[in-house]
Motif scaffolding. Structure first.
Motif, short mmCIF file in Angstrom:
data_model
loop_
_atom_site.label_atom_id
_atom_site.label_comp_id
_atom_site.label_asym_id
_atom_site.label_seq_id
_atom_site.Cartn_x
_atom_site.Cartn_y
_atom_site.Cartn_z
N HIS A 1 59.38 -7.31 0.15
CA HIS A 1 60.27 -6.72 1.44
C HIS A 1 60.62 -7.69 2.15
O HIS A 1 59.04 -8.67 3.00
N ASP A 2 61.93 -8.72 3.05
CA ASP A 2 62.33 -9.64 3.99
C ASP A 2 62.80 -8.53 5.08
O ASP A 2 64.13 -8.56 5.10
N TYR A 3 61.75 -8.34 6.36
CA TYR A 3 62.62 -6.87 6.79
C TYR A 3 62.92 -7.76 8.25
O TYR A 3 62.18 -8.36 8.81
N HIS A 4 63.99 -7.53 8.91
CA HIS A 4 64.72 -7.96 10.12
C HIS A 4 64.84 -6.78 11.61
O HIS A 4 65.17 -5.59 10.88
N VAL A 5 63.88 -6.75 12.41
CA VAL A 5 65.15 -6.37 13.42
C VAL A 5 66.73 -5.95 13.14
O VAL A 5 67.48 -7.16 13.56
N SER A 6 66.84 -4.71 12.94
CA SER A 6 68.22 -4.22 13.01
C SER A 6 68.42 -3.71 14.19
O SER A 6 69.49 -3.30 14.49
N LYS A 7 67.93 -3.10 14.90
CA LYS A 7 67.13 -2.21 16.37
C LYS A 7 66.55 -2.31 17.16
O LYS A 7 65.36 -1.79 16.71
N LYS A 8 66.45 -2.80 18.59
CA LYS A 8 65.46 -2.18 19.61
C LYS A 8 65.91 -1.06 20.56
O LYS A 8 67.05 -1.10 20.97
N VAL A 9 64.95 -0.52 20.09
CA VAL A 9 64.91 1.79 20.21
C VAL A 9 63.97 1.61 22.05
O VAL A 9 64.78 1.88 22.84
N THR A 10 63.06 0.61 21.87
CA THR A 10 62.73 0.49 23.34
C THR A 10 61.48 -0.41 23.20
O THR A 10 62.18 -1.39 22.25
N ARG A 11 60.24 -1.09 24.07
CA ARG A 11 59.92 -2.52 23.93
C ARG A 11 59.46 -2.15 22.68
O ARG A 11 58.47 -2.60 22.00
N HIS A 12 58.87 -0.65 22.71
CA HIS A 12 57.15 -1.00 21.18
C HIS A 12 57.80 -0.10 20.17
O HIS A 12 57.23 -0.58 19.08
N VAL A 13 59.19 0.17 19.95
CA VAL A 13 59.99 1.22 19.12
C VAL A 13 61.20 0.81 18.85
O VAL A 13 62.32 0.33 19.02
N LYS A 14 61.20 -0.16 17.28
CA LYS A 14 61.89 -0.71 16.57
C LYS A 14 62.44 0.18 15.00
O LYS A 14 61.50 0.46 14.44
#
Length: 88
Positions: A21-34
């Protein structure tokens, strides 16, 4: 407005099966959870309480929404407190 989502094709699933898979950050929930999304097969993951990646189910999506709300509320409260206190 109608929301359209493209379903992954056979070839995009095959690509991920062969090359990974080629994962990209789709949403930053907090500084540690994405939240992450594969740009080929559209598979979604999130970080769990142990910091490991886990599949993004409706339960985790709901948890992330509440966590994001609480995080933004905390950050705004800290910023308000920081700017409203007089400098000594």
């Amino acid at each position: 407005m109608k929301k359209t989502t493209s379903k992954p094709t056979f070839f995009s699933k095959l690509y991920c099966h062969i090359f990974g898979h080629d994962y990209h950050v789709s949403k930053k929930v907090t500084r540690h959870v994405k939240e992450y999304k594969c740009c080929h097969c559209k598979k979604e993951l999130t970080t769990n309480s142990n910091g490991k990646l886990t599949e993004l189910t409706s339960t985790f999506k709901e948890i992330n929404d509440v966590l994001e709300f609480m995080y933004h509320k905390k950050i705004s409260r800290i910023r308000h407190k920081m700017y409203s206190t007089p400098a000594a």
